[in-house]
Write a protein that holds these residues in place. Structure first.
Motif, PDB file in Angstrom:
ATOM      1  N   PRO A   1      37.213  30.440  39.087  1.00 15.55           N
ATOM      2  CA  PRO A   1      37.292  31.755  38.949  1.00 15.55           C
ATOM      3  C   PRO A   1      37.935  32.485  40.031  1.00 15.55           C
ATOM      4  CG  PRO A   1      34.646  31.670  37.972  1.00 15.55           C
ATOM      5  CD  PRO A   1      35.320  30.246  38.659  1.00 15.55           C
ATOM      6  N   LEU A   2      37.198  32.269  41.382  1.00  8.79           N
ATOM      7  CA  LEU A   2      38.306  32.371  42.404  1.00  8.79           C
ATOM      8  C   LEU A   2      40.024  32.121  42.404  1.00  8.79           C
ATOM      9  CD1 LEU A   2      35.904  32.322  44.812  1.00  8.79           C
ATOM     10  CD2 LEU A   2      36.626  34.171  44.003  1.00  8.79           C
ATOM     11  N   SER A   3      39.786  30.366  41.724  1.00  6.52           N
ATOM     12  CA  SER A   3      41.447  29.839  41.962  1.00  6.52           C
ATOM     13  C   SER A   3      42.168  30.502  40.997  1.00  6.52           C
ATOM     14  CB  SER A   3      40.895  28.617  41.884  1.00  6.52           C
ATOM     15  OG  SER A   3      40.319  28.093  43.226  1.00  6.52           O
ATOM     16  N   ILE A   4      41.645  31.046  39.789  1.00  4.46           N
ATOM     17  CA  ILE A   4      42.444  31.516  38.464  1.00  4.46           C
ATOM     18  C   ILE A   4      42.820  33.232  39.103  1.00  4.46           C
ATOM     19  CG2 ILE A   4      42.435  31.974  36.541  1.00  4.46           C
ATOM     20  CD1 ILE A   4      40.380  29.265  36.180  1.00  4.46           C
ATOM     21  N   GLY A   5      42.036  33.670  39.678  1.00  6.58           N
ATOM     22  CA  GLY A   5      42.160  35.295  39.585  1.00  6.58           C
ATOM     23  C   GLY A   5      42.946  35.262  41.347  1.00  6.58           C
ATOM     24  N   LEU A   6      43.306  34.066  42.494  1.00 10.06           N
ATOM     25  CA  LEU A   6      43.853  34.078  43.259  1.00 10.06           C
ATOM     26  C   LEU A   6      45.161  33.956  42.841  1.00 10.06           C
ATOM     27  CD1 LEU A   6      41.383  33.128  46.355  1.00 10.06           C
ATOM     28  CD2 LEU A   6      42.793  35.804  45.172  1.00 10.06           C
ATOM     29  N   GLY A   7      45.242  32.970  41.764  1.00  2.00           N
ATOM     30  CA  GLY A   7      46.679  32.559  41.570  1.00  2.00           C
ATOM     31  C   GLY A   7      47.388  33.451  40.225  1.00  2.00           C
TER      32      GLY A   7
ATOM     33  N   ALA B   1      40.678  39.362  41.632  1.00  2.00           N
ATOM     34  CA  ALA B   1      41.186  40.274  42.365  1.00  2.00           C
ATOM     35  C   ALA B   1      40.077  41.144  42.901  1.00  2.00           C
ATOM     36  CB  ALA B   1      41.537  41.312  41.314  1.00  2.00           C
ATOM     37  N   TRP B   2      39.504  40.935  42.934  1.00  2.00           N
ATOM     38  CA  TRP B   2      37.928  42.398  43.360  1.00  2.00           C
ATOM     39  C   TRP B   2      37.738  40.847  45.215  1.00  2.00           C
ATOM     40  CZ3 TRP B   2      36.734  46.580  42.469  1.00  2.00           C
ATOM     41  CH2 TRP B   2      36.972  46.962  41.282  1.00  2.00           C
ATOM     42  N   LEU B   3      37.748  39.457  45.277  1.00  2.00           N
ATOM     43  CA  LEU B   3      38.245  39.447  46.977  1.00  2.00           C
ATOM     44  C   LEU B   3      39.448  40.036  47.314  1.00  2.00           C
ATOM     45  CD1 LEU B   3      37.293  37.270  48.710  1.00  2.00           C
ATOM     46  CD2 LEU B   3      38.711  35.501  47.504  1.00  2.00           C
ATOM     47  N   VAL B   4      40.500  39.944  46.939  1.00  2.00           N
ATOM     48  CA  VAL B   4      41.407  40.546  47.756  1.00  2.00           C
ATOM     49  C   VAL B   4      40.834  41.783  47.796  1.00  2.00           C
ATOM     50  CG1 VAL B   4      43.713  41.379  47.043  1.00  2.00           C
ATOM     51  CG2 VAL B   4      42.720  39.215  46.354  1.00  2.00           C
ATOM     52  N   VAL B   5      40.807  42.666  46.733  1.00  2.00           N
ATOM     53  CA  VAL B   5      40.218  44.244  47.568  1.00  2.00           C
ATOM     54  C   VAL B   5      39.126  44.273  48.340  1.00  2.00           C
ATOM     55  CG1 VAL B   5      38.353  45.815  46.448  1.00  2.00           C
ATOM     56  CG2 VAL B   5      40.462  44.806  45.019  1.00  2.00           C
TER      57      VAL B   5
ATOM     58  N   VAL C   1      34.060  46.734  49.955  1.00  2.00           N
ATOM     59  CA  VAL C   1      34.017  45.251  50.547  1.00  2.00           C
ATOM     60  C   VAL C   1      32.604  44.475  50.122  1.00  2.00           C
ATOM     61  CG1 VAL C   1      32.410  44.576  52.918  1.00  2.00           C
ATOM     62  CG2 VAL C   1      34.116  45.828  53.087  1.00  2.00           C
ATOM     63  N   PHE C   2      31.527  44.895  48.977  1.00  2.00           N
ATOM     64  CA  PHE C   2      31.155  44.534  48.573  1.00  2.00           C
ATOM     65  C   PHE C   2      31.403  43.650  47.257  1.00  2.00           C
ATOM     66  CE2 PHE C   2      28.510  46.004  51.547  1.00  2.00           C
ATOM     67  CZ  PHE C   2      27.368  45.543  52.516  1.00  2.00           C
ATOM     68  N   SER C   3      32.241  44.058  46.774  1.00  2.00           N
ATOM     69  CA  SER C   3      32.883  44.470  45.449  1.00  2.00           C
ATOM     70  C   SER C   3      32.926  43.282  44.697  1.00  2.00           C
ATOM     71  CB  SER C   3      34.608  45.603  44.548  1.00  2.00           C
ATOM     72  OG  SER C   3      35.023  44.858  46.125  1.00  2.00           O
ATOM     73  N   VAL C   4      32.897  41.912  45.825  1.00  2.00           N
ATOM     74  CA  VAL C   4      33.611  41.158  45.606  1.00  2.00           C
ATOM     75  C   VAL C   4      32.113  39.986  44.445  1.00  2.00           C
ATOM     76  CG1 VAL C   4      32.881  40.265  47.946  1.00  2.00           C
ATOM     77  CG2 VAL C   4      33.940  39.064  46.381  1.00  2.00           C
ATOM     78  N   LEU C   5      31.165  40.539  44.818  1.00  2.00           N
ATOM     79  CA  LEU C   5      29.736  40.096  44.273  1.00  2.00           C
ATOM     80  C   LEU C   5      29.574  39.861  42.982  1.00  2.00           C
ATOM     81  CD1 LEU C   5      27.436  40.710  47.842  1.00  2.00           C
ATOM     82  CD2 LEU C   5      28.407  38.213  47.213  1.00  2.00           C
ATOM     83  N   GLY C   6      30.332  41.958  42.787  1.00  2.00           N
ATOM     84  CA  GLY C   6      29.630  41.677  41.093  1.00  2.00           C
ATOM     85  C   GLY C   6      30.780  40.846  40.334  1.00  2.00           C
TER      86      GLY C   6
END
Length: 474
Positions: free
Chosen positions: A24-30, A198-202, A363-368
């Motif tokens: 999911p991180l790879s697809i979203g970052l793409g 997206a939330w990783l970037v955020v 900062v913690f939104s990536v966990l959601g």
């Protein structure tokens, strides 16, 4: 054999849950990379070049760990689930072969250009490579979700052989691909992936802003991340509703477990609660009467099939687990929608960067998305039980016949240790890249990429933002 079945399910749950952190991180970052590099191509602003190169490094890390952790599952099909593998081999073989041809070759073929072609190919060619890598990651998800969806709602097949030699053969490839749940489940899964990236970037950008580091980079990155997060979060609500309607049609026992619904009557939509399986009721809960019927049928008075009308042998055995994970997924999803709407509204009002408390929350939104993706996957898979292929093959029948509990325990311990080490390596490398931050040299690209005017644009925009958002620059 019961111990072997439980341990094999636990082992597969461990491996797939750990693996599901990374795709999911790879697809979203793409998707984020396509947006950022598109902005660079359109505006010529070199800060987008800096952003694209930084997030490409993060993408490469998630992609590498994702590939490494996904290999184990293919071996588990043969070692732990031999009967199941024989039964679904023709179906899964087609889907996985399509993934290799249409997804993995496309993604890996252009990955080298994406990672190492910045100063070796033109901007348009590099952007094309970014698109191909992004599409390749999405195509990979397409075929994996198609294969899994066929287990949920089989279509386009017939059964050949009997007993342990029985297997499903494809009679209509496209009916198999577009089985009754594949489109809904794919769209819902992809929206979850877009949110994860997206939330990783955020999250990383908010951390930079909280620490007042790389401010210009972080402000641009968080705007892009929040825009993608808003679109993905709202689409997730739509696709989730459509997916639930499909579950009501095709897997009524699973929907009943989602909502702890035992009697066939107009259904209550529970906001939270605790399912007492012995008494067949939801305790300590708060629900909206008839709302489940209205969401499923568009009529609050129409009954929803309850678990009591389904034979006990065909019901999920862990109803409370399914209920809790499903409601946690929904709750996190709604919270992410609220956070995305609030943040984008504050950006529109030019009040966002002065809210330091909000930066800390983000900062913690990536966990959601990570927790929501995991909870959603668990509720879908445990809710499908006792079927490994819905209505055709029970999970207890799919296990390898010669497998011993001791062998599974040994491999389970080994995989747990390896995955803990891999996760530690991932967190260490991710932290190193975040601590290092974007390279300043990426603001002055060489060769065909050297453009003076965009650099002046950056300086001018920095001055503008320092006047309108002074706290973010202090």
């Amino acid at each position: 054999m019961d111990d072997v079945l439980f341990l094999s399910r636990l082992q597969f749950a461990l491996t797939i849950s750990f693996h599901y952190i990374y795709p999911p991180l790879s697809i979203g970052l793409g998707v984020v990379l396509v947006v950022i590099e598109g902005l660079w191509l359109k505006t010529g602003n070199v800060i987008y070049h800096q952003m694209a190169r930084f997030w490409t490094r993060i993408f490469a890390l998630t992609f590498a760990i994702g590939v490494a952790t996904g290999i184990v599952m293919e071996f588990e099909f043969g070692t732990n689930w031999a009967t199941y593998s024989r039964f679904v081999g023709d179906v899964f073989g087609s889907a996985l072969a399509a993934e290799g041809i249409f997804a993995f070759f496309l993604e890996s073929g252009f990955l080298a250009v994406l990672l190492f072609g910045w100063d070796k190919v033109g901007r348009k060619m590099h952007y094309f490579s970014t698109w191909m890598v992004c599409l390749g990651a999405h195509f990979s998800a397409v075929w994996i979700v198609v294969a899994n969806s066929w287990q949920q709602t089989p279509a386009g097949y017939h059964i050949v052989g009997e007993g342990i030699k029985a297997r499903a053969e494809i009679t209509d490839f496209w009916a198999m691909v577009f089985n009754p749940s594949s489109v809904d489940r794919l769209s819902h899964t992809l929206c979850g992936c877009w949110q994860a990236g997206a939330w990783l970037v955020v999250s990383v950008s908010a951390w930079y802003l909280w620490r007042r580091r790389h401010v210009q980079f972080a402000q641009r990155s968080i705007r892009v991340g929040l825009a993608v997060a808003l679109v993905a979060s709202l689409l997730q609500l739509v696709t989730g509703h459509s997916s639930a309607e499909g579950v009501a049609r095709n897997q009524p026992a699973k929907l009943a477990a989602f909502e702890g619904h035992y009697a066939t009557e107009p259904g209550k939509l529970w906001l939270f609660g605790w399912v007492d399986q012995e008494k067949e009721e939801v305790k300590f809960g708060l629900g909206i009467p008839k709302m489940l019927s209205w969401l499923v049928h568009g009529d609050g008075n129409k009954p929803v099939t309850g678990l009591r009308d389904i034979p006990k042998a065909d019901r999920p055995s862990r109803v409370n687990f399914v209920f809790q994970t499903y409601h946690l997924m929904v709750g996190i999803g709604m919270a992410l929608i609220g956070l995305a709407v609030l943040s984008n509204w504050l950006i529109w009002r030019k009040q966002f960067f002065s809210k330091r408390w909000l930066m800390l929350v983000l900062v913690f939104s990536v966990l959601g998305p990570q927790f929501a993706n995991q909870f959603g996957w668990w509720s879908a898979e445990v809710g499908r039980q006792p079927w490994i292929v819905y209505g055709l093959l029970r999970t207890s029948e799919g296990i390898s016949k010669v497998l011993t509990a001791e062998a599974v325990i040994a491999s389970l311990i080994m995989f747990t240790v390896i995955y803990v080490l891999l996760f530690a390596v991932f967190i260490y490398l991710l932290n190193e890249k975040i601590q290092h931050g974007p390279d300043e040299k990426d603001l002055t690209p060489t060769g065909k990429l050297a453009i003076a005017a965009p650099v002046l644009d950056v300086i001018a925009e920095e001055a503008d933002e320092s006047r309108t958002e002074p706290e973010s620059q202090t």
